[in-house]
Scaffold this motif. Structure first.
Motif, PDB file in Angstrom:
ATOM      1  N   THR A  86       0.814  -1.109   0.078  1.00  0.00           N
ATOM      2  CA  THR A  86      -0.198   0.016   0.061  1.00  0.00           C
ATOM      3  C   THR A  86       0.808   0.957  -0.187  1.00  0.00           C
ATOM      4  O   THR A  86       2.353   0.983   0.054  1.00  0.00           O
ATOM      5  N   GLU A  87      -0.066   1.882   0.088  1.00  0.00           N
ATOM      6  CA  GLU A  87       1.416   3.861  -0.172  1.00  0.00           C
ATOM      7  C   GLU A  87       1.632   4.429   0.952  1.00  0.00           C
ATOM      8  O   GLU A  87       2.838   4.131   1.013  1.00  0.00           O
ATOM      9  N   ASP A  88       1.346   3.331   2.708  1.00  0.00           N
ATOM     10  CA  ASP A  88       2.058   3.601   3.779  1.00  0.00           C
ATOM     11  C   ASP A  88       2.995   2.465   4.044  1.00  0.00           C
ATOM     12  O   ASP A  88       3.638   2.624   4.788  1.00  0.00           O
ATOM     13  N   GLY A  89       2.671   1.721   2.994  1.00  0.00           N
ATOM     14  CA  GLY A  89       3.930   0.544   3.391  1.00  0.00           C
ATOM     15  C   GLY A  89       3.573  -0.836   3.726  1.00  0.00           C
ATOM     16  O   GLY A  89       4.653  -1.946   4.272  1.00  0.00           O
ATOM     17  N   THR A  90       2.987  -0.852   3.903  1.00  0.00           N
ATOM     18  CA  THR A  90       2.150  -2.173   4.349  1.00  0.00           C
ATOM     19  C   THR A  90       1.817  -3.273   3.373  1.00  0.00           C
ATOM     20  O   THR A  90       1.509  -2.506   2.260  1.00  0.00           O
ATOM     21  N   ILE A  91       1.685  -4.416   3.421  1.00  0.00           N
ATOM     22  CA  ILE A  91       1.757  -5.355   3.028  1.00  0.00           C
ATOM     23  C   ILE A  91      -0.031  -5.865   2.689  1.00  0.00           C
ATOM     24  O   ILE A  91      -0.801  -6.351   3.176  1.00  0.00           O
ATOM     25  N   ALA A  92      -0.024  -5.982   1.126  1.00  0.00           N
ATOM     26  CA  ALA A  92      -2.508  -5.590   0.909  1.00  0.00           C
ATOM     27  C   ALA A  92      -1.943  -6.927   0.351  1.00  0.00           C
ATOM     28  O   ALA A  92      -3.238  -7.361   0.455  1.00  0.00           O
ATOM     29  N   TYR A  93      -0.557  -8.024  -0.036  1.00  0.00           N
ATOM     30  CA  TYR A  93      -1.266  -8.983  -0.383  1.00  0.00           C
ATOM     31  C   TYR A  93       0.363  -9.160  -0.765  1.00  0.00           C
ATOM     32  O   TYR A  93       1.308  -9.112  -1.482  1.00  0.00           O
ATOM     33  N   VAL A  94       0.191 -10.838  -0.576  1.00  0.00           N
ATOM     34  CA  VAL A  94       2.032 -11.466  -0.115  1.00  0.00           C
ATOM     35  C   VAL A  94       1.155 -13.189  -0.463  1.00  0.00           C
ATOM     36  O   VAL A  94       0.224 -13.668  -0.710  1.00  0.00           O
ATOM     37  N   TYR A  95       2.664 -13.390  -1.726  1.00  0.00           N
ATOM     38  CA  TYR A  95       1.931 -14.999  -2.638  1.00  0.00           C
ATOM     39  C   TYR A  95       3.445 -15.388  -2.220  1.00  0.00           C
ATOM     40  O   TYR A  95       4.264 -15.309  -2.991  1.00  0.00           O
ATOM     41  N   TRP A  96       4.032 -16.833  -1.741  1.00  0.00           N
ATOM     42  CA  TRP A  96       4.329 -17.442  -1.775  1.00  0.00           C
ATOM     43  C   TRP A  96       4.691 -19.058  -2.200  1.00  0.00           C
ATOM     44  O   TRP A  96       2.992 -19.465  -1.880  1.00  0.00           O
ATOM     45  N   THR A 154       0.171  -9.500   6.020  1.00  0.00           N
ATOM     46  CA  THR A 154      -1.251  -9.561   5.848  1.00  0.00           C
ATOM     47  C   THR A 154      -1.037  -7.805   6.881  1.00  0.00           C
ATOM     48  O   THR A 154      -1.880  -8.010   7.491  1.00  0.00           O
ATOM     49  N   GLY A 155      -1.139  -6.719   6.383  1.00  0.00           N
ATOM     50  CA  GLY A 155      -1.528  -5.484   7.451  1.00  0.00           C
ATOM     51  C   GLY A 155      -0.275  -4.821   7.581  1.00  0.00           C
ATOM     52  O   GLY A 155      -0.515  -3.792   9.146  1.00  0.00           O
ATOM     53  N   LYS A 156       0.569  -5.791   7.538  1.00  0.00           N
ATOM     54  CA  LYS A 156       1.673  -5.526   8.237  1.00  0.00           C
ATOM     55  C   LYS A 156       2.675  -4.970   7.554  1.00  0.00           C
ATOM     56  O   LYS A 156       2.703  -5.234   6.296  1.00  0.00           O
ATOM     57  N   THR A 157       3.629  -3.922   7.760  1.00  0.00           N
ATOM     58  CA  THR A 157       5.263  -3.586   7.237  1.00  0.00           C
ATOM     59  C   THR A 157       6.086  -4.882   6.710  1.00  0.00           C
ATOM     60  O   THR A 157       5.771  -5.907   7.574  1.00  0.00           O
ATOM     61  N   ALA A 170       9.248  -4.539   7.361  1.00  0.00           N
ATOM     62  CA  ALA A 170      10.536  -4.820   8.502  1.00  0.00           C
ATOM     63  C   ALA A 170       9.450  -5.531   9.827  1.00  0.00           C
ATOM     64  O   ALA A 170       9.949  -5.893   9.931  1.00  0.00           O
ATOM     65  N   ASP A 171       7.965  -5.287   9.847  1.00  0.00           N
ATOM     66  CA  ASP A 171       7.407  -5.587  11.016  1.00  0.00           C
ATOM     67  C   ASP A 171       7.326  -7.955  10.444  1.00  0.00           C
ATOM     68  O   ASP A 171       8.256  -8.190  11.435  1.00  0.00           O
ATOM     69  N   VAL A 172       7.203  -8.217   8.927  1.00  0.00           N
ATOM     70  CA  VAL A 172       7.533  -9.722   8.989  1.00  0.00           C
ATOM     71  C   VAL A 172       8.993  -9.793   8.917  1.00  0.00           C
ATOM     72  O   VAL A 172       9.302 -11.102  10.108  1.00  0.00           O
ATOM     73  N   LEU A 173      10.182  -9.024   8.351  1.00  0.00           N
ATOM     74  CA  LEU A 173      11.065  -9.976   8.808  1.00  0.00           C
ATOM     75  C   LEU A 173      11.663  -9.598  10.242  1.00  0.00           C
ATOM     76  O   LEU A 173      12.392 -10.707  10.338  1.00  0.00           O
ATOM     77  N   ALA A 174      11.421  -9.161  11.458  1.00  0.00           N
ATOM     78  CA  ALA A 174      11.745  -8.926  12.163  1.00  0.00           C
ATOM     79  C   ALA A 174      10.833 -10.387  12.933  1.00  0.00           C
ATOM     80  O   ALA A 174      10.480 -10.108  13.631  1.00  0.00           O
ATOM     81  N   THR A 175      10.157 -10.840  12.335  1.00  0.00           N
ATOM     82  CA  THR A 175       9.543 -11.940  13.212  1.00  0.00           C
ATOM     83  C   THR A 175      10.344 -12.634  13.892  1.00  0.00           C
ATOM     84  O   THR A 175      10.948 -13.091  13.576  1.00  0.00           O
ATOM     85  N   ALA A 208      12.750 -13.903   0.149  1.00  0.00           N
ATOM     86  CA  ALA A 208      12.420 -13.457  -0.945  1.00  0.00           C
ATOM     87  C   ALA A 208      11.589 -12.338  -0.717  1.00  0.00           C
ATOM     88  O   ALA A 208      11.306 -11.889  -1.469  1.00  0.00           O
ATOM     89  N   LEU A 209      10.421 -12.127   0.131  1.00  0.00           N
ATOM     90  CA  LEU A 209      10.111 -10.848   0.514  1.00  0.00           C
ATOM     91  C   LEU A 209      10.681 -10.266   0.540  1.00  0.00           C
ATOM     92  O   LEU A 209      10.672  -8.981  -0.264  1.00  0.00           O
ATOM     93  N   GLU A 210      12.336  -9.833   1.064  1.00  0.00           N
ATOM     94  CA  GLU A 210      13.403  -8.829   1.606  1.00  0.00           C
ATOM     95  C   GLU A 210      13.361  -8.623   0.303  1.00  0.00           C
ATOM     96  O   GLU A 210      13.135  -7.370  -0.292  1.00  0.00           O
ATOM     97  N   LYS A 211      13.676  -9.151  -0.841  1.00  0.00           N
ATOM     98  CA  LYS A 211      14.040  -9.235  -2.380  1.00  0.00           C
ATOM     99  C   LYS A 211      12.716  -8.377  -3.241  1.00  0.00           C
ATOM    100  O   LYS A 211      12.774  -7.315  -3.710  1.00  0.00           O
ATOM    101  N   ALA A 212      11.485  -9.152  -2.897  1.00  0.00           N
ATOM    102  CA  ALA A 212      10.384  -8.814  -3.611  1.00  0.00           C
ATOM    103  C   ALA A 212       9.976  -7.289  -3.270  1.00  0.00           C
ATOM    104  O   ALA A 212       9.341  -6.442  -4.248  1.00  0.00           O
ATOM    105  N   ALA A 213      10.203  -7.149  -1.612  1.00  0.00           N
ATOM    106  CA  ALA A 213      10.000  -5.233  -1.615  1.00  0.00           C
ATOM    107  C   ALA A 213      10.980  -4.666  -2.605  1.00  0.00           C
ATOM    108  O   ALA A 213      10.002  -3.568  -3.178  1.00  0.00           O
ATOM    109  N   ALA A 214      12.008  -5.261  -2.397  1.00  0.00           N
ATOM    110  CA  ALA A 214      13.028  -4.010  -2.896  1.00  0.00           C
ATOM    111  C   ALA A 214      12.721  -3.777  -4.169  1.00  0.00           C
ATOM    112  O   ALA A 214      13.179  -2.384  -4.755  1.00  0.00           O
ATOM    113  N   ASN A 215      12.510  -4.570  -5.008  1.00  0.00           N
ATOM    114  CA  ASN A 215      12.119  -4.825  -6.242  1.00  0.00           C
ATOM    115  C   ASN A 215      10.521  -4.184  -7.092  1.00  0.00           C
ATOM    116  O   ASN A 215      10.267  -3.773  -8.136  1.00  0.00           O
TER     117      ASN A 215
END
Length: 359
Positions: free
Chosen positions: A240-250, A305-308, A310-315, A347-354
């Motif tokens: 989303t605009e504020d950087g939260t995850i609206a959708y993720v698929y692995w 979903t709904g987290k940033t 950074a929050d997910v990477l800090a799990t 993979a999420l970290e790299k996808a977000a960077a892309n």
């Protein structure tokens, strides 16, 4: 109404070829290739859909006195953004990795790093051998750009021709063959899977795709074949605009090639992805929480979903054993996810960077 702008991502990767080849799906061989997430300004008339998918081909060669044997994995993955059935963005990359073994059935080489074709950049080396003078990433980008504004059906009907046995589906249309000379069979197949997987997502401002690959190997013995295995974990993320995850698929493309103590290949067939296997993956019966693998990945997606990012990477995670080095310890997650999530997070970290902006 939405307008989609492109932020081209470049990269490349060296295509290998092997003798005595065993192929499971159309394989890219002696010529490098290219792709990229490409978007252009495009009027949208409906809600956007996001999808990702992959196809894998495997080639192999027996070991000889003069040359190690090999198993090579090409996992081609694609992501799409659709407005109804019209393509407004496309992305391609290929995780190409090889393991080698000797005539005694021992693993001789596994790569220490596993960059994709795009991540290899100019080191992929296609420009010098390309009839068009274009690198693989440039050609992937051109293929993605060609798709924008077309329907899924139109893309899949792209005219191709056989150039040789290693290139059975080279673009033949005048609007594409001057910018793309690589074999595009696997790209179209991965695109088709991605389009079928596409789901409606609200509030997405940017989209990114990426993968990480891990390789492992074991020597052959009198009782058991040796093996080289590749696990390519890929992620599609919508932010989303504020950087939260609206959708993720692995998903994970897990494939292996086997060989005997004489260095001869005994098996090298591509398998469905872990999610595509569904209940056939067989985790439910051995899971301490009674959940199949795809269910655990879906639980991780819901948790994220709904987290940033950074929050997910800090799990928080912990090492359970050598095969489970990053198992969730978060109270909200550990009751639904007991798999190791290290590669999923990477993979999420790299996808977000892309991620490419959508407006």
């Amino acid at each position: 109404m939405k307008k989609l702008f492109a932020l081209l991502l470049a990269g490349l990767m060296l295509v290998g070829c092997s003798s005595n080849t065993t192929t499971t799906t159309p394989t890219e061989t002696t010529e490098p290739e290219a792709t990229e997430e490409t978007t252009t300004t495009e009027e949208t008339t409906g809600s956007l859909k996001l999808g990702v998918g992959s196809v894998t081909s495997i080639s192999s060669a027996d070991a000889t006195e003069d040359k190690d044997g090999k198993v090579q994995f090409n996992t081609t993955y694609a992501s799409v953004v659709l407005d109804g059935d019209v393509v407004v963005a496309a992305y391609f990359d290929v995780a190409q990795n090889t393991g080698n073994f000797g005539t005694d059935g021992t693993v001789t080489t596994l790569p220490e790093t596993t960059p994709t074709k795009k991540e290899k950049g100019t080191d992929y080396g296609m420009k010098s051998v390309s009839d068009l003078g274009l690198e693989v990433d440039e050609q992937m980008n051109n293929l993605a750009a060609y798709m924008v504004g077309k329907t899924v059906e139109e893309v899949l009907a792209t005219p191709t021709e056989k150039r040789d046995d290693a290139h059975p589906a080279v673009p033949a249309g005048e609007d594409l063959k001057t910018t793309v000379s690589i074999n595009i069979a696997d790209y179209l197949a991965a695109f088709e899977v991605a389009a079928k997987n596409a789901v409606e997502v609200e509030g997405v401002a940017s989209v990114g795709t990426a993968s990480v690959t891990s390789l492992s190997g074991s020597d052959a013995t009198e009782d058991k074949d040796g093996q080289v295995q590749a696990n390519t974990t890929y992620a599609l993320v919508g932010l989303t605009e504020d950087g939260t995850i609206a959708y993720v698929y692995w998903d994970v493309a897990q494939n292996a090639g086997k060989f005997g103590t004489d260095g001869a290949v005994t098996a090298a067939e591509a398998a469905p992805t872990k999610k595509e296997k569904g209940d056939d993956y067989g985790m439910r019966s051995s899971s301490e929480i009674g959940k199949e693998l795809f269910e655990q990945v879906e639980a991780l997606e819901e948790y994220s979903t709904g987290k940033t990012v950074a929050d997910v990477l800090a799990t928080p995670t912990e090492k359970k054993d050598d095969h489970h080095t990053a198992v969730p310890t978060d109270e909200d997650l550990k009751t639904s996810v007991t798999i190791s999530i290290g590669d999923y997070l990477a993979a999420l970290e790299k996808a977000a960077a892309n991620a490419t902006p959508i407006e």
